[in-house]
Design a protein around this motif. Structure first.
Motif, PDB file in Angstrom:
ATOM      1  N   ASN A  77      -8.542  26.397 -13.534  1.00  0.00           N
ATOM      2  CA  ASN A  77      -9.429  27.429 -12.971  1.00  0.00           C
ATOM      3  C   ASN A  77     -10.645  26.839 -12.236  1.00  0.00           C
ATOM      4  O   ASN A  77     -11.546  27.583 -11.841  1.00  0.00           O
ATOM      5  N   LEU A  78     -10.682  25.533 -12.069  1.00  0.00           N
ATOM      6  CA  LEU A  78     -11.880  24.908 -11.485  1.00  0.00           C
ATOM      7  C   LEU A  78     -11.860  24.848  -9.963  1.00  0.00           C
ATOM      8  O   LEU A  78     -12.789  24.320  -9.338  1.00  0.00           O
ATOM      9  N   LYS A  79     -10.831  25.409  -9.369  1.00  0.00           N
ATOM     10  CA  LYS A  79     -10.715  25.427  -7.903  1.00  0.00           C
ATOM     11  C   LYS A  79     -11.942  26.124  -7.297  1.00  0.00           C
ATOM     12  O   LYS A  79     -12.282  27.242  -7.688  1.00  0.00           O
ATOM     13  N   GLY A  80     -12.609  25.434  -6.398  1.00  0.00           N
ATOM     14  CA  GLY A  80     -13.771  26.019  -5.730  1.00  0.00           C
ATOM     15  C   GLY A  80     -15.035  26.077  -6.583  1.00  0.00           C
ATOM     16  O   GLY A  80     -16.043  26.650  -6.180  1.00  0.00           O
ATOM     17  N   LYS A  81     -14.991  25.499  -7.763  1.00  0.00           N
ATOM     18  CA  LYS A  81     -16.139  25.562  -8.685  1.00  0.00           C
ATOM     19  C   LYS A  81     -16.953  24.266  -8.653  1.00  0.00           C
ATOM     20  O   LYS A  81     -16.488  23.222  -8.180  1.00  0.00           O
ATOM     21  N   ILE A  82     -18.150  24.357  -9.223  1.00  0.00           N
ATOM     22  CA  ILE A  82     -19.007  23.169  -9.332  1.00  0.00           C
ATOM     23  C   ILE A  82     -18.932  22.648 -10.769  1.00  0.00           C
ATOM     24  O   ILE A  82     -19.235  23.377 -11.716  1.00  0.00           O
ATOM     25  N   VAL A  83     -18.523  21.393 -10.904  1.00  0.00           N
ATOM     26  CA  VAL A  83     -18.315  20.814 -12.224  1.00  0.00           C
ATOM     27  C   VAL A  83     -19.340  19.709 -12.468  1.00  0.00           C
ATOM     28  O   VAL A  83     -19.504  18.808 -11.642  1.00  0.00           O
ATOM     29  N   GLY A  84     -20.008  19.769 -13.612  1.00  0.00           N
ATOM     30  CA  GLY A  84     -20.992  18.748 -13.953  1.00  0.00           C
ATOM     31  C   GLY A  84     -20.396  17.672 -14.857  1.00  0.00           C
ATOM     32  O   GLY A  84     -19.598  17.976 -15.749  1.00  0.00           O
ATOM     33  N   VAL A  85     -20.779  16.434 -14.602  1.00  0.00           N
ATOM     34  CA  VAL A  85     -20.347  15.291 -15.420  1.00  0.00           C
ATOM     35  C   VAL A  85     -21.527  14.322 -15.576  1.00  0.00           C
ATOM     36  O   VAL A  85     -22.533  14.449 -14.866  1.00  0.00           O
ATOM     37  N   GLN A  86     -21.383  13.368 -16.491  1.00  0.00           N
ATOM     38  CA  GLN A  86     -22.413  12.336 -16.597  1.00  0.00           C
ATOM     39  C   GLN A  86     -22.004  11.104 -15.789  1.00  0.00           C
ATOM     40  O   GLN A  86     -20.858  10.643 -15.861  1.00  0.00           O
ATOM     41  N   THR A  87     -22.977  10.573 -15.041  1.00  0.00           N
ATOM     42  CA  THR A  87     -22.722   9.414 -14.187  1.00  0.00           C
ATOM     43  C   THR A  87     -22.210   8.211 -14.980  1.00  0.00           C
ATOM     44  O   THR A  87     -22.781   7.864 -16.012  1.00  0.00           O
ATOM     45  N   GLY A  88     -21.146   7.614 -14.481  1.00  0.00           N
ATOM     46  CA  GLY A  88     -20.652   6.365 -15.052  1.00  0.00           C
ATOM     47  C   GLY A  88     -19.774   6.524 -16.280  1.00  0.00           C
ATOM     48  O   GLY A  88     -19.457   5.538 -16.939  1.00  0.00           O
ATOM     49  N   THR A  89     -19.381   7.757 -16.580  1.00  0.00           N
ATOM     50  CA  THR A  89     -18.601   7.986 -17.803  1.00  0.00           C
ATOM     51  C   THR A  89     -17.106   8.162 -17.518  1.00  0.00           C
ATOM     52  O   THR A  89     -16.690   8.400 -16.381  1.00  0.00           O
ATOM     53  N   THR A  90     -16.346   8.109 -18.592  1.00  0.00           N
ATOM     54  CA  THR A  90     -14.907   8.361 -18.491  1.00  0.00           C
ATOM     55  C   THR A  90     -14.655   9.826 -18.119  1.00  0.00           C
ATOM     56  O   THR A  90     -13.653  10.129 -17.482  1.00  0.00           O
ATOM     57  N   GLY A  91     -15.581  10.701 -18.492  1.00  0.00           N
ATOM     58  CA  GLY A  91     -15.462  12.108 -18.106  1.00  0.00           C
ATOM     59  C   GLY A  91     -15.564  12.265 -16.592  1.00  0.00           C
ATOM     60  O   GLY A  91     -14.832  13.049 -15.984  1.00  0.00           O
ATOM     61  N   GLN A  92     -16.466  11.506 -16.006  1.00  0.00           N
ATOM     62  CA  GLN A  92     -16.608  11.535 -14.546  1.00  0.00           C
ATOM     63  C   GLN A  92     -15.321  11.010 -13.882  1.00  0.00           C
ATOM     64  O   GLN A  92     -14.801  11.614 -12.948  1.00  0.00           O
ATOM     65  N   ASP A  93     -14.809   9.902 -14.395  1.00  0.00           N
ATOM     66  CA  ASP A  93     -13.568   9.334 -13.836  1.00  0.00           C
ATOM     67  C   ASP A  93     -12.417  10.333 -13.931  1.00  0.00           C
ATOM     68  O   ASP A  93     -11.674  10.536 -12.971  1.00  0.00           O
ATOM     69  N   TRP A  94     -12.298  10.934 -15.125  1.00  0.00           N
ATOM     70  CA  TRP A  94     -11.193  11.874 -15.340  1.00  0.00           C
ATOM     71  C   TRP A  94     -11.300  13.041 -14.370  1.00  0.00           C
ATOM     72  O   TRP A  94     -10.317  13.467 -13.763  1.00  0.00           O
ATOM     73  N   THR A  95     -12.514  13.563 -14.201  1.00  0.00           N
ATOM     74  CA  THR A  95     -12.727  14.734 -13.349  1.00  0.00           C
ATOM     75  C   THR A  95     -12.417  14.405 -11.889  1.00  0.00           C
ATOM     76  O   THR A  95     -11.731  15.163 -11.196  1.00  0.00           O
TER      77      THR A  95
END
Ligand code: ARG
Length: 280
Positions: free
Chosen positions: A162-180
């Motif tokens: 459901n994230l199509k067209g949405k703004i997603v926040g992540v933390q810089t330099g994390t595995t969460g950022q990489d995954w996203t």
């Protein structure tokens, strides 16, 4: 002839014994000197010997770098760092006779700072990855983790599809950022924040639509915020490790041994239960 030989043997034995005595005396006084100059605190010579197996930046201390905004692993309570990682490290330090000194540092700068000798170790809920292994030496894994998708409780975002067209926040330099970056290609924007807490503040303020971040942390943050919710667990099978400099094998061995001891004697479980409740 025989008598002379006997005398010679006795003389040799005496000299060897004397040399051994002198050697023992020397090394003894050497240890003592280093102990004396080193500390105003109360270290015993046995623990000195233990600590001498590896070196730290400052004798008797373990300098630990961490992004201290990642509860319940590390967070500031007033001017004190608290959390699972903090308790774990303090206990490890105690057993190695080192006082642990935490320094707050942006997550994406932790590895460079470690390698420029600002820290002896990094303890920051850091996932052991192959890429990071090229830059640092990890301890044995100390806890498992996954990613997660969090959103407003009343949001129509139920999973990552459901994230199509949405703004997603992540933390810089994390595995969460990489995954996203890898898996959420249809997002309108992936916004990076210095800390996970900043990303959640933005989510609460309605500046972003969702946060992708380590599950235990996001679950902890939304726990007392009914307006936020974990929508989906994202299975990534991560494990956290304590990072040290490549080649710092003596320190890694000491830390791994202590971790194993703590798992065996129940003190690991105690720290675990303090922050996560009883193990299921
Ligand atoms: N486990 C994730 C990673 O290693 C996030 C860690 C963030 N830790 C922190 N203290 N902010 O990339």
């Amino acid at each position: 002839m025989v008598a002379l030989k006997k005398v010679r043997i006795i003389v040799v034995v005496a000299i060897v014994a004397l040399m051994a005595l002198i050697a023992a005396g020397c090394s003894g006084s050497e240890t003592k000197t280093s102990t004396d100059t080193k500390s105003t605190d109360t270290k015993t010579s046995t623990s000195e010997a233990k600590a001498a197996a590896f070196e730290t930046i400052k004798a008797g201390e373990l300098q630990v770098g961490s992004d201290i905004a990642f509860p319940p692993f590390e967070n500031m309570e007033g001017s004190d760092p608290v959390g699972f990682d903090v308790d774990l490290m303090k206990e490890i330090g105690e057993r190695l006779n080192l006082s642990v000194v935490f320094t707050n540092n942006k997550f994406d700068g932790l590895i460079p700072s470690l390698n420029s000798k600002k820290f002896d170790a990094v303890v920051s809920a850091m996932t052991i990855t192959d890429d990071r292994k090229k830059e640092v030496l990890f301890s044995d894994p100390y806890i498992d983790s996954n990613q997660s998708l969090a959103s407003k409780a009343n949001s129509d975002i139920k999973d990552v599809a459901n994230l199509k067209g949405k703004i997603v926040g992540v933390q810089t330099g994390t595995t969460g950022q990489d995954w996203t970056k890898k898996h959420v290609v249809s997002a309108k924007e992936i916004k990076s924040y210095d800390t996970a807490l900043d990303a959640f503040t933005a989510l609460q303020a309605g500046q972003i639509d969702a946060v992708i971040n380590d599950l235990p942390v996001s679950a902890y943050i939304v726990k007392d915020k009914p307006e936020l919710k974990i929508m989906q667990e994202i299975k990534t099978d991560e494990s956290y490790g304590i990072a040290m400099k490549l080649g710092d094998t003596k320190l890694a061995e000491a830390i791994n041994k202590t971790l194993a001891d703590m798992k065996k004697d129940g003190s690991y479980d105690k720290v675990y239960e303090k922050w996560f409740g009883k193990k299921k």
